[in-house]
Design a protein around this motif. Structure first.
Motif, short mmCIF file in Angstrom:
data_model
loop_
_atom_site.label_atom_id
_atom_site.label_comp_id
_atom_site.label_asym_id
_atom_site.label_seq_id
_atom_site.Cartn_x
_atom_site.Cartn_y
_atom_site.Cartn_z
N PHE A 31 1.02 -1.22 -0.07
CA PHE A 31 0.19 0.07 0.11
C PHE A 31 0.78 1.19 0.25
N ILE A 32 1.92 1.35 0.75
CA ILE A 32 2.78 2.54 0.96
C ILE A 32 3.51 2.78 -0.42
N PHE A 33 4.11 1.66 -0.98
CA PHE A 33 4.87 1.57 -2.19
C PHE A 33 4.27 1.42 -3.33
N ALA A 34 2.94 1.45 -3.42
CA ALA A 34 2.22 1.17 -4.45
C ALA A 34 2.56 1.87 -5.81
N GLU A 35 2.94 3.15 -5.74
CA GLU A 35 3.22 3.78 -7.28
C GLU A 35 4.45 3.33 -7.94
N PRO A 36 5.50 3.30 -7.06
CA PRO A 36 6.86 2.72 -7.49
C PRO A 36 6.65 1.26 -8.10
N LEU A 37 5.95 0.50 -7.22
CA LEU A 37 5.61 -0.82 -7.74
C LEU A 37 4.99 -0.70 -8.93
N MET A 38 4.01 0.15 -9.26
CA MET A 38 3.04 -0.35 -10.52
C MET A 38 3.95 0.41 -11.61
N SER A 39 4.96 1.06 -11.43
CA SER A 39 5.88 1.53 -12.63
C SER A 39 6.45 0.48 -13.46
N VAL A 40 6.78 -0.63 -12.89
CA VAL A 40 7.28 -1.90 -13.37
C VAL A 40 6.20 -2.10 -14.62
N PHE A 41 4.70 -1.98 -14.42
CA PHE A 41 4.04 -2.44 -15.63
C PHE A 41 3.40 -1.24 -16.46
#
Length: 453
Positions: free
Chosen positions: A336-346
């Motif tokens: 939840f906290i790091f959602a934005e950078p994690l979604m950058s992968v896709f």
């Protein structure tokens, strides 16, 4: 052989230690599989949002094909470990062989049925704009259904005797081959989305060949001889008594996933399916620990039941449930906290980058229900151990109907409303399954259930 005997000794020993001995290897294996799906998703997103939408559309078909392998693998793990707990090795051998026979029969049925139904399913979903890509992706699964189904059964048989290293190797080899073959087939041979499907199917085929080789060369504690493959009605009933309802449960999940895509398309078009499916990759990653704990708990607690030690069985189940909730909750908070950078992968390609904000919002919403989805997985496994597979199946059917109803209502308003409905029904599903498991666990007395119940 010495290692196999030691694995079995650990399986029959202290339940918390036995679960820990299995869960690390299983969690690592499942983690690799999920990361493998991440890589599949990454390569597919490079082809654009419509290609990703086609793959997302067909993921329930993969689940439907593998459902019997998942169910029969659970049935094999539960019944074979139960017989090993009784020290009835010959019966365990017969059960293992008949599990494989059931898998082969199921694979023929699955291949024929899916070949006939794939076009009507795409039409039903209303996904004509991605029809050709969808069919190209799913065709390898239809042709090599036997490999996908037997892979699940062999993993269950290995877990039944506590062979955690070999079980891990089977899953790792399948995933590693998929990772290597993805870019080669998708881009090197220009097969595009079809390449992703072939990479998965061929990885499973090689993995199955290795597992069968271990049994053929007498490397396992359970011995499968040619004479054991003679159909045994009582053995089939015993495996199917656990595996049948679990298979039905998996089919219910896959079928509701097909129908829920209709409401996702109503609310957000084919892209709506992609917006739902990609963030679910992270939820699936977190649920790895719950799946691993459940898979480890089944043979350990079933073996305890075979030893007529009900208290030992209960200790193992409670330990798995508590550990699952703590770990999945912590991981959900981090995502939840790091959602934005994690979604950058896709969101590397231009068409995927346009959807980044929406993808991040969906992923954060999914984090709310993720620990409860872990409860749903653990609760189902508990009911398998307690010989309440039919109760588990009925509960999952009820949950599936509630989910479809909630999605249908949400689709009348907006895509966001469907996601809110998703959060509510997954929380409900988790509480339902673990509540049923707790209820039937309390009912268990020293008198054990009949084997075929």
């Amino acid at each position: 052989m010495k290692q196999n005997g030691k694995d079995l000794e650990t399986l029959l020993g202290e339940p918390k230690k036995a679960i820990r001995s299995l869960v690390l290897a299983l969690a690592f294996s499942y983690l690799v599989i999920q990361l493998n799906q991440f890589i599949d998703t990454y390569w597919t997103t490079l082809l654009g949002d419509m290609s990703m939408a086609a793959v997302s559309m067909m993921s329930p078909i993969y689940w439907l094909i593998t459902a019997s392998g998942i169910g029969l693998g659970v049935g094999a793990a539960s019944t074979v470990s139960f017989r090993l707990g009784e020290n009835n090795r010959e019966r365990a051998n017969v059960l293992a062989a008949n599990s494989l026979v059931l898998g082969l029969i199921s694979s023929v049925f699955a291949s024929v049925l899916m070949f006939i139904l794939i076009d009507p399913i795409i039409t039903l979903m209303g996904a004509d704009d991605v029809r050709e890509n969808s069919k190209a992706y799913v065709l390898p699964f239809i042709l090599l259904a036997s490999a996908l189904i037997l892979n699940g059964i062999l993993s269950g048989l290995l877990r039944a005797e506590g062979a955690r290293v070999k079980s891990m190797m089977l899953l790792l080899i399948s995933a590693a081959l998929n990772v290597v073959l993805d870019p080669i087939l998708m881009f090197g041979l220009d097969l595009k989305v079809a390449g992703a499907g072939w990479a998965t199917a061929l990885g499973a085929l090689i993995s199955v060949m290795l597992g069968l080789y271990w049994y053929a060369t007498d490397q396992m504690e359970v011995k499968i001889r040619f004479r054991h493959f003679q159909p045994d009605k009582s053995a089939i009933r015993e495996v199917f008594g656990i595996g049948g309802p679990r298979t039905a449960e998996a089919l219910v999940t896959g079928t509701t996933n097909v129908f829920q895509r209709i409401f996702l398309i109503i609310a957000g078009g084919s892209i709506g399916v992609m917006l739902y499916n990609v963030p679910f990759r992270y939820s699936s990653l977190v649920i790895v620990i719950a799946e691993a704990l459940g898979a480890a708990m089944i043979p350990v607690c079933s073996a305890a039941l075979g030893q007529r030690d009900v208290e030992k069985m209960k200790v193992g189940m409670v330990y798995a449930a508590k550990l699952s909730f703590v770990i999945t909750s912590a991981l959900a908070v981090l995502i939840f906290i790091f959602a934005e950078p994690l979604m950058s992968v896709f969101t590397v390609s231009d068409t995927m980058a346009d959807h980044k904000d929406e993808l991040v919002w969906v992923m954060r919403m999914f984090c709310i229900f993720t620990p409860f989805d872990g409860f749903r997985k653990i609760g189902s496994c508990m009911l398998q151990v307690l010989r309440k597979s039919k109760i588990s199946t009925i509960a999952m059917l009820l949950w599936g109907l509630v989910k479809l109803g909630a999605y249908a209502i949400g689709s009348m308003y907006s895509f966001h409303a469907v996601i809110v409905a998703c959060v509510i029904v997954y929380i409900f599903g988790g509480l339902l399954m673990v509540g049923l498991a707790a209820h039937y666990s309390k009912q268990m007395k020293a008198g054990l259930p009949h084997l075929n119940c």
